[in-house]
Write a protein that holds these residues in place. Structure first.
Motif, short mmCIF file in Angstrom:
data_model
loop_
_atom_site.label_atom_id
_atom_site.label_comp_id
_atom_site.label_asym_id
_atom_site.label_seq_id
_atom_site.Cartn_x
_atom_site.Cartn_y
_atom_site.Cartn_z
N PRO A 59 0.81 -1.23 0.00
CA PRO A 59 0.00 0.00 0.00
C PRO A 59 0.84 1.27 0.00
O PRO A 59 0.34 2.34 -0.36
N PHE A 60 2.10 1.17 0.40
CA PHE A 60 2.99 2.33 0.38
C PHE A 60 4.26 1.97 -0.39
O PHE A 60 4.70 0.83 -0.37
N LYS A 61 4.82 2.97 -1.06
CA LYS A 61 6.04 2.74 -1.84
C LYS A 61 7.17 3.56 -1.23
O LYS A 61 6.98 4.65 -0.69
N PHE A 62 8.34 3.01 -1.36
CA PHE A 62 9.53 3.64 -0.80
C PHE A 62 9.85 4.93 -1.54
O PHE A 62 9.78 5.01 -2.76
N LYS A 63 10.24 5.97 -0.76
CA LYS A 63 10.64 7.24 -1.38
C LYS A 63 12.03 7.69 -0.94
O LYS A 63 12.87 8.04 -1.76
N TYR A 64 12.27 7.68 0.37
CA TYR A 64 13.53 8.27 0.86
C TYR A 64 13.91 7.67 2.20
O TYR A 64 13.05 7.44 3.04
N TRP A 65 15.20 7.41 2.38
CA TRP A 65 15.69 6.89 3.66
C TRP A 65 17.08 7.44 3.91
O TRP A 65 18.02 7.14 3.18
N LYS A 66 17.20 8.28 4.91
CA LYS A 66 18.50 8.71 5.42
C LYS A 66 18.68 7.95 6.72
O LYS A 66 18.03 8.25 7.73
N GLU A 67 19.56 6.96 6.69
CA GLU A 67 19.65 6.01 7.79
C GLU A 67 19.93 6.71 9.12
O GLU A 67 20.79 7.57 9.22
N GLY A 68 19.15 6.30 10.11
CA GLY A 68 19.29 6.86 11.45
C GLY A 68 18.62 8.20 11.63
O GLY A 68 18.64 8.76 12.73
N GLU A 69 17.99 8.74 10.55
CA GLU A 69 17.37 10.05 10.67
C GLU A 69 15.91 10.06 10.22
O GLU A 69 15.02 10.43 10.99
N ILE A 70 15.64 9.66 8.98
CA ILE A 70 14.28 9.76 8.49
C ILE A 70 14.02 8.74 7.39
O ILE A 70 14.92 8.41 6.60
N LEU A 71 12.79 8.22 7.36
CA LEU A 71 12.33 7.31 6.32
C LEU A 71 10.99 7.83 5.83
O LEU A 71 10.12 8.16 6.64
N VAL A 72 10.81 7.90 4.51
CA VAL A 72 9.57 8.40 3.93
C VAL A 72 8.98 7.35 2.99
O VAL A 72 9.67 6.84 2.10
N LEU A 73 7.72 7.01 3.21
CA LEU A 73 6.95 6.14 2.32
C LEU A 73 5.77 6.94 1.80
O LEU A 73 5.16 7.71 2.54
N LEU A 74 5.42 6.75 0.53
CA LEU A 74 4.30 7.46 -0.06
C LEU A 74 3.22 6.49 -0.51
O LEU A 74 3.48 5.32 -0.80
N LYS A 75 2.03 6.98 -0.59
CA LYS A 75 0.86 6.19 -0.99
C LYS A 75 1.08 5.55 -2.36
O LYS A 75 1.54 6.19 -3.30
N ASN A 76 0.75 4.28 -2.46
CA ASN A 76 0.75 3.59 -3.74
C ASN A 76 -0.60 3.81 -4.40
O ASN A 76 -1.61 3.22 -4.00
N GLU A 77 -0.62 4.68 -5.39
CA GLU A 77 -1.89 5.05 -6.06
C GLU A 77 -2.51 3.89 -6.82
O GLU A 77 -3.67 3.94 -7.21
N HIS A 78 -1.71 2.84 -7.06
CA HIS A 78 -2.21 1.71 -7.86
C HIS A 78 -2.40 0.45 -7.02
O HIS A 78 -2.42 -0.66 -7.55
#
Length: 544
Positions: free
Chosen positions: A201-220
């Motif tokens: 349901p979510f797709k990977f977008k950005y990961w700065k290890e030890g700081e932040i991880l971002v997942l975005l909605k899978n529109e499909h």
């Protein structure tokens, strides 16, 4: 630092949504904010061995099946399945509307449809020695090689077992069994850990290890709710990595986080009363939910008298082991050391919340110091007289719990010394049957009692198996092996209860409590799915 996180986060949010929602403000986006205080080492499902990895891979990937609210296997990419009469062949019919997330590796950068060959590749990858997956145990003793995973056609997939294993459907719900695209995995190699492409349901977008991880909605995404609305409801998930638990909780209080998991001992009294209720100052400010968690906290005892360290140990005597079980006031332990988090383990080793659990069917041990003292007398040690000192091994994290047990045993005349070791050292001792009396816990890998009973099966000897107790019992082994050929769940659960009772009677273990998870959510969050595996499922979350 928080400002920089938000800046980075919204850069990516704006990129993905600008084309679809040109006139929308960032404030309209529904972002679920969490903190992963234990860090994250990989988002490759083949290495989803700890909770944070399991949580994150569950958002990005799917498998053949998934767990429902009752911990039963429900359809996911497999819309239906059939098990052969001999319970050796499992045939899955796949959906034809499931696509991998977009990636430049795919033709035209568009994610392709998932087919049966993808599962054959993904499952063999777990036992491929070149991959060295931490999930190799999933199939290592159940299949011979890659030929046991068969793509009959694009939409039909088969698993051929070398011997029956009734919990297989539960096992397939684990994140290890997620489907991955071969061409993407081979393109990124070891970097797939930080460039995951799944179907979730979510797709990977950005990961700065030890700081932040971002997942975005899978529109499909292919799943819908009961009203036909496409899932997920959220637009994004943002995870931070604040390692200090108290700092993380403060972020939750400031509403920087939407979710906070479990209550650490350093601030437990600030949140919970001794009876496990939320203190008055927080009532109404957020929700707090306790629910069963498939984990049994225990003290283990080495019982094989063929081992040199057992031959002279008083713990070799069954009545002494039973006396220890009766001597511990589990309710008091939970109240004063855990602020009411946990359920007294008085019904066997298999925890409450497990399918088939019956608190009345297995007779464990309740607090009974009178009976405990009688058993000591019958063992030849009235009021502990003549009983050698016993060493109880633990780690720093659980020292208070073990000191409580030390006090309880002292009350019946037993002399107990505590030996505190680093976690890795104690695990090493346990894995070699080199420690007589030790604190441990067993957390379910999948929702079946077999996972807990496997600790007492003779063929699961250390160092390759989890039989830390050196418990070898022919009757138990016969029942354990019989359960592999019982496809009727109720009858299998009955066998499990017989095995659990055998373990309680022989007492190679002192079950202390069945754990509970504690989930705190902001008041504007709804749809969080509570389950006894404590699996984070975010596709149904709504943020108002």
């Amino acid at each position: 630092m928080r400002a920089s996180f938000n800046y980075i986060f919204w850069i990516f949010i704006s990129i993905i949504f600008t084309s679809c929602h040109q006139d929308a403000e960032n404030g309209d986006k529904k972002t679920f904010n969490i903190n992963l205080d234990q860090g994250l080492t990989s988002i490759d499902p083949a290495f989803a061995r700890n909770q944070n990895a399991i949580w994150m891979t569950n958002q990005i990937f799917n498998g053949l099946v998934q767990i429902d609210s009752n911990l039963q296997s429900a359809p996911c990419i497999a819309k239906s399945w059939k098990i052969s009469d001999d319970a050796l062949t499992y045939t899955f019919n796949l959906r034809n509307d499931v696509y991998f997330h977009d990636d430049p590796t795919f033709k035209n950068g568009k994610g392709r449809k998932v087919i049966a060959r993808d599962f054959a590749y993904s499952f063999y990858r777990l036992i491929d020695p070149k991959v060295a997956s931490s999930g190799g145990w999933i199939f290592s003793d159940k299949v011979k090689d890659q030929h046991n995973f068969v793509a009959l056609n694009d939409s039909t997939f088969q698993i051929k077992l070398v011997k029956p294993f009734p919990p297989l459907m539960n096992l397939l719900t684990t994140q290890y069994c997620s489907v991955v695209p071969k061409e993407v995995v081979e393109h990124y190699g070891k970097d797939f850990r930080s460039h995951p492409i799944g179907t979730g349901p979510f797709k990977f977008k950005y990961w700065k290890e030890g700081e932040i991880l971002v997942l975005l909605k899978n529109e499909h995404y292919f799943e819908h709710d009961q009203k036909g609305t496409k899932l997920p409801y959220l637009d994004a998930v943002k995870a931070t990595f604040i390692t200090d638990k108290q700092s993380g909780f403060m972020s939750f209080l400031k509403k920087d986080l939407d979710f906070y998991y479990n209550v650490d001992g350093s601030y437990r009294d600030d949140i919970l009363t001794k009876s496990g209720k939320m203190v008055s100052k927080y009532k109404g400010k957020f929700t707090l939910t306790k629910s069963p968690y498939l984990c049994t906290e225990y003290v283990g005892i080495l019982v094989d008298t063929n081992l040199a360290i057992v031959k002279k140990s008083p713990l070799r005597i069954k009545k002494i082991r039973q006396a220890i079980n009766y001597a511990i006031d589990r309710d008091k332990l939970i109240r004063y050391l855990r602020n009411g988090i946990g359920i007294a383990a008085t019904s066997g080793f298999i925890p409450k919340g497990m399918p088939g659990f019956d608190s009345l069917a297995v007779r464990g041990y309740t607090y009974n110091p009178v009976l405990s003292a009688r058993l000591l007398r019958e063992a030849g040690f009235p009021e502990g007289k003549g009983l050698p000192e016993i060493t109880l091994n633990t780690t720093t994290t659980y020292k208070d719990l073990i000191e409580f047990i030390q006090g309880e045993l002292t009350n019946i005349g037993m002399k107990v010394k505590i030996d505190v070791s680093p976690s890795a050292s104690l695990r090493d001792l346990m894995s070699k049957n080199n420690v007589n009396f030790f604190r441990g816990s067993w957390l379910a890998d999948y929702a079946d009692g077999e996972n807990f009973l496997s600790m007492f099966y003779s063929k699961n000897k250390v160092p390759n198996g989890p039989n830390y107790f050196a418990f070898y019992n022919k009757e138990f082994d016969q029942l354990f092996e019989q359960s592999y050929y019982e496809t009727n769940a109720d009858k299998r659960f009955e066998l499990y209860r017989k095995m659990d009772q055998l373990v309680m009677d022989y007492s190679p273990v002192v079950p202390l409590f069945y754990d509970q998870s504690v989930v705190m959510l902001q008041n504007n969050i709804s749809g969080y799915a509570f389950n006894a595996l404590s699996l984070m499922i975010l596709k149904n979350i709504k943020k108002n």
